[in-house]
Motif scaffolding. Sequence first.
Motif, PDB file in Angstrom:
ATOM      1  N   PHE A  44       0.774  -1.240   0.000  1.00  0.00           N
ATOM      2  CA  PHE A  44       0.000   0.000   0.000  1.00  0.00           C
ATOM      3  C   PHE A  44       0.811   1.298   0.000  1.00  0.00           C
ATOM      4  CE2 PHE A  44      -2.937  -3.188   1.728  1.00  0.00           C
ATOM      5  CZ  PHE A  44      -4.012  -3.000   0.859  1.00  0.00           C
ATOM      6  N   ALA A  45       2.088   1.257   0.290  1.00  0.00           N
ATOM      7  CA  ALA A  45       2.855   2.504   0.369  1.00  0.00           C
ATOM      8  C   ALA A  45       3.016   3.148  -1.004  1.00  0.00           C
ATOM      9  CB  ALA A  45       4.221   2.242   0.982  1.00  0.00           C
ATOM     10  N   THR A  46       2.796   4.444  -1.069  1.00  0.00           N
ATOM     11  CA  THR A  46       3.147   5.211  -2.259  1.00  0.00           C
ATOM     12  C   THR A  46       4.630   5.557  -2.215  1.00  0.00           C
ATOM     13  OG1 THR A  46       0.938   6.188  -2.269  1.00  0.00           O
ATOM     14  CG2 THR A  46       2.613   7.262  -3.612  1.00  0.00           C
ATOM     15  N   SER A  47       5.097   5.916  -1.025  1.00  0.00           N
ATOM     16  CA  SER A  47       6.513   6.213  -0.822  1.00  0.00           C
ATOM     17  C   SER A  47       6.898   5.799   0.588  1.00  0.00           C
ATOM     18  CB  SER A  47       6.804   7.701  -1.052  1.00  0.00           C
ATOM     19  OG  SER A  47       6.081   8.487  -0.120  1.00  0.00           O
ATOM     20  N   VAL A  48       8.200   5.665   0.816  1.00  0.00           N
ATOM     21  CA  VAL A  48       8.715   5.136   2.079  1.00  0.00           C
ATOM     22  C   VAL A  48       9.890   5.987   2.549  1.00  0.00           C
ATOM     23  CG1 VAL A  48       9.658   3.105   3.261  1.00  0.00           C
ATOM     24  CG2 VAL A  48       8.091   2.798   1.332  1.00  0.00           C
ATOM     25  N   THR A  49       9.882   6.290   3.848  1.00  0.00           N
ATOM     26  CA  THR A  49      11.055   6.900   4.488  1.00  0.00           C
ATOM     27  C   THR A  49      11.561   5.910   5.523  1.00  0.00           C
ATOM     28  OG1 THR A  49      10.219   9.157   4.198  1.00  0.00           O
ATOM     29  CG2 THR A  49      11.902   8.825   5.883  1.00  0.00           C
ATOM     30  N   ARG A 109      17.957   9.092  12.108  1.00  0.00           N
ATOM     31  CA  ARG A 109      18.216   9.812  10.858  1.00  0.00           C
ATOM     32  C   ARG A 109      17.520   9.142   9.689  1.00  0.00           C
ATOM     33  NH1 ARG A 109      24.787  10.935  11.148  1.00  0.00           N
ATOM     34  NH2 ARG A 109      24.768  12.115  13.127  1.00  0.00           N
ATOM     35  N   VAL A 110      17.313   9.913   8.610  1.00  0.00           N
ATOM     36  CA  VAL A 110      16.753   9.349   7.382  1.00  0.00           C
ATOM     37  C   VAL A 110      17.850   8.551   6.690  1.00  0.00           C
ATOM     38  CG1 VAL A 110      15.752   9.823   5.122  1.00  0.00           C
ATOM     39  CG2 VAL A 110      15.050  11.187   7.103  1.00  0.00           C
ATOM     40  N   LEU A 111      17.631   7.243   6.581  1.00  0.00           N
ATOM     41  CA  LEU A 111      18.605   6.358   5.931  1.00  0.00           C
ATOM     42  C   LEU A 111      18.357   6.287   4.435  1.00  0.00           C
ATOM     43  CD1 LEU A 111      20.869   4.170   6.344  1.00  0.00           C
ATOM     44  CD2 LEU A 111      19.011   2.506   6.510  1.00  0.00           C
ATOM     45  N   SER A 112      17.073   6.269   4.062  1.00  0.00           N
ATOM     46  CA  SER A 112      16.721   6.133   2.651  1.00  0.00           C
ATOM     47  C   SER A 112      15.301   6.626   2.458  1.00  0.00           C
ATOM     48  CB  SER A 112      16.837   4.665   2.219  1.00  0.00           C
ATOM     49  OG  SER A 112      16.557   4.508   0.841  1.00  0.00           O
ATOM     50  N   GLU A 113      14.995   7.019   1.217  1.00  0.00           N
ATOM     51  CA  GLU A 113      13.645   7.506   0.922  1.00  0.00           C
ATOM     52  C   GLU A 113      13.363   7.301  -0.554  1.00  0.00           C
ATOM     53  OE1 GLU A 113      11.727  11.001   3.135  1.00  0.00           O
ATOM     54  OE2 GLU A 113      12.325  11.891   1.224  1.00  0.00           O
ATOM     55  N   GLY A 114      12.113   6.932  -0.849  1.00  0.00           N
ATOM     56  CA  GLY A 114      11.732   6.742  -2.246  1.00  0.00           C
ATOM     57  C   GLY A 114      10.546   5.823  -2.359  1.00  0.00           C
ATOM     58  N   THR A 115      10.355   5.246  -3.541  1.00  0.00           N
ATOM     59  CA  THR A 115       9.299   4.262  -3.722  1.00  0.00           C
ATOM     60  C   THR A 115       9.682   2.984  -2.991  1.00  0.00           C
ATOM     61  OG1 THR A 115      10.291   3.328  -5.710  1.00  0.00           O
ATOM     62  CG2 THR A 115       8.806   5.223  -6.009  1.00  0.00           C
ATOM     63  N   VAL A 116       8.714   2.065  -2.890  1.00  0.00           N
ATOM     64  CA  VAL A 116       9.001   0.783  -2.252  1.00  0.00           C
ATOM     65  C   VAL A 116      10.158   0.091  -2.957  1.00  0.00           C
ATOM     66  CG1 VAL A 116       8.084  -1.522  -1.775  1.00  0.00           C
ATOM     67  CG2 VAL A 116       6.638   0.487  -1.414  1.00  0.00           C
ATOM     68  N   ASP A 165      17.950  -0.382  -2.033  1.00  0.00           N
ATOM     69  CA  ASP A 165      19.027   0.408  -1.438  1.00  0.00           C
ATOM     70  C   ASP A 165      19.905  -0.500  -0.571  1.00  0.00           C
ATOM     71  OD1 ASP A 165      20.639   2.149   0.060  1.00  0.00           O
ATOM     72  OD2 ASP A 165      19.112   3.717   0.046  1.00  0.00           O
ATOM     73  N   PRO A 166      21.189  -0.625  -0.893  1.00  0.00           N
ATOM     74  CA  PRO A 166      22.073  -1.497  -0.111  1.00  0.00           C
ATOM     75  C   PRO A 166      22.135  -1.112   1.366  1.00  0.00           C
ATOM     76  CG  PRO A 166      23.131  -0.840  -2.172  1.00  0.00           C
ATOM     77  CD  PRO A 166      21.892  -0.012  -2.039  1.00  0.00           C
ATOM     78  N   LYS A 167      22.001   0.187   1.676  1.00  0.00           N
ATOM     79  CA  LYS A 167      22.041   0.625   3.083  1.00  0.00           C
ATOM     80  C   LYS A 167      20.859   0.042   3.853  1.00  0.00           C
ATOM     81  CE  LYS A 167      21.989   5.085   2.413  1.00  0.00           C
ATOM     82  NZ  LYS A 167      21.829   5.154   0.950  1.00  0.00           N
ATOM     83  N   VAL A 168      19.699   0.027   3.214  1.00  0.00           N
ATOM     84  CA  VAL A 168      18.507  -0.516   3.857  1.00  0.00           C
ATOM     85  C   VAL A 168      18.645  -2.025   4.026  1.00  0.00           C
ATOM     86  CG1 VAL A 168      16.012  -0.815   3.662  1.00  0.00           C
ATOM     87  CG2 VAL A 168      17.071   1.326   2.943  1.00  0.00           C
ATOM     88  N   GLN A 169      19.126  -2.694   3.007  1.00  0.00           N
ATOM     89  CA  GLN A 169      19.309  -4.141   3.077  1.00  0.00           C
ATOM     90  C   GLN A 169      20.248  -4.518   4.218  1.00  0.00           C
ATOM     91  OE1 GLN A 169      20.708  -5.244  -0.800  1.00  0.00           O
ATOM     92  NE2 GLN A 169      18.724  -4.955  -1.784  1.00  0.00           N
ATOM     93  N   GLU A 170      21.275  -3.732   4.390  1.00  0.00           N
ATOM     94  CA  GLU A 170      22.276  -4.048   5.414  1.00  0.00           C
ATOM     95  C   GLU A 170      21.770  -3.756   6.821  1.00  0.00           C
ATOM     96  OE1 GLU A 170      26.753  -2.612   6.809  1.00  0.00           O
ATOM     97  OE2 GLU A 170      25.872  -1.852   4.950  1.00  0.00           O
ATOM     98  N   VAL A 171      21.100  -2.610   6.973  1.00  0.00           N
ATOM     99  CA  VAL A 171      20.791  -2.132   8.320  1.00  0.00           C
ATOM    100  C   VAL A 171      19.434  -2.607   8.839  1.00  0.00           C
ATOM    101  CG1 VAL A 171      20.568  -0.076   9.764  1.00  0.00           C
ATOM    102  CG2 VAL A 171      22.132  -0.069   7.837  1.00  0.00           C
ATOM    103  N   TYR A 172      18.481  -2.773   7.921  1.00  0.00           N
ATOM    104  CA  TYR A 172      17.127  -2.986   8.444  1.00  0.00           C
ATOM    105  C   TYR A 172      16.434  -4.216   7.912  1.00  0.00           C
ATOM    106  CZ  TYR A 172      12.191  -2.222   9.441  1.00  0.00           C
ATOM    107  OH  TYR A 172      10.903  -2.371   9.833  1.00  0.00           O
ATOM    108  N   LEU A 173      16.100  -4.223   6.649  1.00  0.00           N
ATOM    109  CA  LEU A 173      15.213  -5.261   6.134  1.00  0.00           C
ATOM    110  C   LEU A 173      15.867  -6.634   6.073  1.00  0.00           C
ATOM    111  CD1 LEU A 173      13.464  -3.288   3.279  1.00  0.00           C
ATOM    112  CD2 LEU A 173      12.455  -4.025   5.407  1.00  0.00           C
TER     113      LEU A 173
END
Length: 247
Positions: free
Chosen positions: A208-213, A219-226, A232-240
């Motif tokens: 359902f997300a149109t965009s994600v922060t 801090r904001v690590l990444s932002e954009g569409t799903v 984003d490699p930063k997101v893969q490493e740190v969170y998801l």
Amino acid sequence: MKSDYLELTDVRVTFDGFVAVDGVTMTVLQGDLRFLIGPNGAGKTTLVDAITGLVPATGSATFGRTELLNRKVHRIARLGVGRTFQTASVFEELTVLQNLDIAAGSGRGPLTMLRKRSSTPPEVEAALEVIGLTDLRDRQAGVLAHGQKQWLEIGMLLVQDSKVLLLDEPVAGMSAEERQQTGELLQRVGENCTVVVVEHDMDFMRSFATSVTVLHAGRVLSEGTVAQVQADPKVQEVYLGRAEVEA
């Protein structure tokens, strides 16, 4: 109006020297169903607390060109900024209609609130339709399903003419069917409101997300569409986690 968007600039929240929100800047436009995700302790709920006046903050958070930070909670609500919590705050002994009446500030006293009325204010009828509880208007809120209570709380914000909805994990504890219905509700609401959803449910976010922060350590690590955020490699490493992102 073009000015009716949520604009955060360098928002910071500090508790006894600990920086919980560290310079968050983001813009959420009307019609943009924005999901705010991140690990526990990333600062998501604290950021919402700052916007809604529950904690002091520095920087700027504006809606309709009006500064929100460090105002009283009730004044921020009157400016059209509403929020929900993980546990729905409804009057369980009253009916769905009575809950919406109270939220709308219709001026009915405690005794008249309990009587049947000959007509329903148009804003309450509209909210009932949007949240899908028209047929349950006379049902006591306490016996509603978990998801229905969350929908009622969203309706209570709508009748207060909230234009910004900040929702804290709205589908926590819901069934798959309730999550789907909630997502569709948020899409309807998002056509006329600015909606920010704090969420841990990644399947719900993907659907359902149109965009994600993505927040990490305040801090904001990444932002954009799903798709952009998941790639984003930063997101893969740190969170998801790489495996979950690729699923």
